[in-house]
Design a protein around this motif. Structure first.
Motif: not given
Length: 117
Positions: A2-3, A38-45, A64-66, A81-86
């Motif tokens: 999580t963030s 920097m911890v922040s949402p990007l593109q609502e992710r 890594h696609p995320e 790096i998107f947190l909702d990836g693998d």
């Protein structure tokens, strides 16, 4: 991951200081006045943006696609790096450690000594 967990890990680093950038709705984490995360949402992710070497930045994006070039940052040195990836949690910790070390190494010797790093 999580963030808030990532932000807590970043803040556990010696000399880490957090500030809020209202324009980007982001929590910036700096050491010696230099940002390493920097911890922040990007593109609502949920996402974290970290510094890296140019060689590693490209390699990570290809594997890594995320992991994508960071918006509004020098894309040669910053990845988001998107947190909702693998990506496994251990990779997040490793990438945070690497980002922190890159920034600390660039600090003047006196600042590093004052921070005890």
């Amino acid at each position: 991951m999580t963030s808030s967990e990532l932000l807590d890990y970043c803040m556990s680093k010696p000399g880490a200081e957090q500030s809020v950038d209202n324009q980007w709705n982001a929590n910036q984490v700096k050491v010696g006045e230099m940002m390493f995360a920097m911890v922040s949402p990007l593109q609502e992710r949920p996402a974290i943006t970290l510094k890296t070497s140019p060689e590693l930045a490209e390699e990570l994006r290809n594997k890594h696609p995320e992991i994508v070039p960071a918006e509004h940052m020098n894309k040669a040195h910053w990845n988001t790096i998107f947190l909702d990836g693998d990506l496994p949690d251990s990779h997040f910790y490793h990438l945070i450690d690497s980002s922190y070390q890159l920034v600390v190494t660039a600090l003047p010797e006196e600042v590093r000594q004052d921070l005890g790093v």
